[in-house]
Enzyme design. Structure first.
Site, PDB file in Angstrom:
ATOM      1  CE  LYS A  53     -29.390 -26.743  67.032  1.00 19.24           C
ATOM      2  NZ  LYS A  53     -28.425 -26.563  68.097  1.00 19.24           N
ATOM      3  CB  THR A 108     -22.409 -22.689  63.065  1.00 19.06           C
ATOM      4  OG1 THR A 108     -23.285 -22.529  64.149  1.00 19.06           O
ATOM      5  CG2 THR A 108     -23.020 -22.612  61.807  1.00 19.06           C
ATOM      6  NE  ARG A 109     -19.797 -22.078  69.443  1.00 14.92           N
ATOM      7  CZ  ARG A 109     -19.074 -20.766  69.659  1.00 14.92           C
ATOM      8  NH1 ARG A 109     -17.787 -20.718  69.744  1.00 14.92           N
ATOM      9  NH2 ARG A 109     -19.670 -19.633  69.866  1.00 14.92           N
ATOM     10  CE  LYS A 114     -23.271 -25.847  70.571  1.00 11.06           C
ATOM     11  NZ  LYS A 114     -24.109 -24.805  69.807  1.00 11.06           N
ATOM     12  N   GLY A 115     -25.804 -31.777  70.493  1.00 13.29           N
ATOM     13  CA  GLY A 115     -26.347 -33.031  70.439  1.00 13.29           C
ATOM     14  C   GLY A 115     -27.505 -33.634  71.153  1.00 13.29           C
ATOM     15  NE  ARG A 116     -30.750 -27.774  73.150  1.00 11.56           N
ATOM     16  CZ  ARG A 116     -29.949 -27.050  72.689  1.00 11.56           C
ATOM     17  NH1 ARG A 116     -29.595 -27.334  71.377  1.00 11.56           N
ATOM     18  NH2 ARG A 116     -29.545 -26.016  73.172  1.00 11.56           N
ATOM     19  CB  ILE A 117     -32.379 -36.716  72.835  1.00 10.55           C
ATOM     20  CG1 ILE A 117     -31.267 -37.538  73.423  1.00 10.55           C
ATOM     21  CG2 ILE A 117     -33.202 -37.879  72.477  1.00 10.55           C
ATOM     22  CD1 ILE A 117     -31.508 -38.343  74.631  1.00 10.55           C
ATOM     23  CG  HIS A 118     -33.337 -34.508  66.917  1.00 11.12           C
ATOM     24  ND1 HIS A 118     -33.104 -34.526  65.863  1.00 11.12           N
ATOM     25  CD2 HIS A 118     -32.560 -33.617  67.768  1.00 11.12           C
ATOM     26  CE1 HIS A 118     -32.085 -33.627  65.688  1.00 11.12           C
ATOM     27  NE2 HIS A 118     -31.682 -32.898  66.765  1.00 11.12           N
TER      28      HIS A 118
END
EC number: 2.8.2.-
Length: 346
Positions: free
Chosen positions: A100, A103-104, A309-313
């Site tokens: 997290k 890396t991707r 990618k970029g999920r809302i926390h």
């Protein structure tokens, strides 16, 4: 008379249409030829210097992608691969972590460089005993085809925190380049939790709130047994790696900056890998809908990272965030001291 004028007009339109289509086809063909006719550059330095074949077109990327993609699909013969001098090489650089941290995104962005070829999947060779027992040749055959002068890069974030990995990688290549991409530790821990939470929800399972996992209910202190917290203590893991590799073989990438201002970070990595600078602002464009920078390889081929990618926390109690940041602070200071890179973390 009117009929003749209509026929004449249709003929003119057909001619103009043909010219437009022809121009478009020429442009597409020209882009491909330009990619192959750019000046050539030697790839040399710490990766073994130049050889008789140590030059290749700087923008061979488009041709290389097409050929290698077809070979992976089984549409290209082994004879064609041999004729094009393609090989499967062990990686000369590995993105070892962190989970997290980005890396991707880092791997995909480095793949913009014509001298870089990426392993698409996480191979988990060094952190998985069953895979490791299959031997180094099994690992090499998991690598993508490339030109001999290109460098192969793979990424497996679990490498950074797995105890056996540093020694195993050292035995493969003691001079390998190691990339570590990090984010602000509390943000990374919450992102880690968010990914696990999403997986649980997808299976209709319940999961504890982040606060309950990150804080020990008995002591009201930070719970260091919680894996998301332990992973964010970067200096503890790095110290284990430094028993095998000097700090000069590591490069720290600022994962927070890679999100907002990727080009300077990528230029630092190019320098660390002794690659000629080739990634430019042209290759990166901000997609307002996704809230990310996407990748532009040429005027035809663009790519954005996966929607996951970029999920809302989830919202986290501010007092817990403050407690975590206070906990991580001394570890962060030591990390800055060891690596020589100070990051703007609270």
């Amino acid at each position: 008379m009117l009929f003749k004028q209509q026929v004449w007009l249709r003929q003119k339109l057909l001619v103009l249409g043909s010219l437009a289509v022809g121009s478009l086809l020429y442009l597409v063909a020209r882009v491909g030829s330009l990619d192959r006719l750019q000046p050539i550059c030697p790839i040399e330095g710490r990766f073994g210097g130049t050889s008789n074949q140590a030059e290749f077109p700087l923008r061979a990327l488009q041709f290389k992608r097409g050929l290698l993609h077809e070979f992976r699909k089984g549409n290209t013969s082994k004879e064609q691969v041999r004729l094009h001098d393609l090989v499967q090489q062990l990686p000369k650089a590995i993105i070892i972590g962190v989970r997290k941290g980005g890396t991707r995104a880092l791997l995909e962005m480095l793949n913009l460089h014509p001298a870089v070829v990426k392993a698409s999947q996480e191979i988990h060779f060094f952190d998985n005993d069953e895979n490791y027992a299959k031997g180094i040749e099994w690992y090499r055959k998991k690598m993508p085809f490339s030109y001999p002068q290109q460098i192969t890069i793979e990424k497996s974030p679990a490498y950074f925190i797995t105890e056996e990995v540093p020694e195993r990688i050292y035995k493969m290549n003691s001079s390998i380049k190691l990339l570590i991409i990090v984010r602000e530790p509390t943000t990374r821990a919450i992102s880690d939790y968010t990914q696990v939470l999403e997986g649980k929800e997808r299976k209709n399972k319940t999961y504890y709130k982040f606060e309950k996992l990150a804080i020990d209910p008995n002591t009201c202190e930070v719970n260091t047994k919680y894996k998301a917290v332990r992973t964010s203590i970067y200096t503890k893991h790095l110290e284990r790696w430094l028993k095998y590799f000097p700090i000069e073989q590591f490069h720290i990438v600022d994962g927070d900056r890679l999100i907002t201002e990727p080009l300077p970070e990528l230029q630092l990595v190019e320098k660390f890998l002794n690659l000629p600078p080739r990634i430019s602002q042209y290759n990166l464009y901000f997609n307002a809908t996704r809230g990310f920078y996407c990748l532009r390889f040429n005027i035809i081929f663009n790519k954005c990272l996966a929607g996951s990618k970029g999920r809302i926390h989830p919202e986290v109690d501010p007092s817990v965030v403050t407690k975590l940041r206070k906990f991580f602070h001394p570890f962060n200071q030591k990390f800055y001291q060891i690596t020589g890179r100070t990051l703007n973390w609270p």
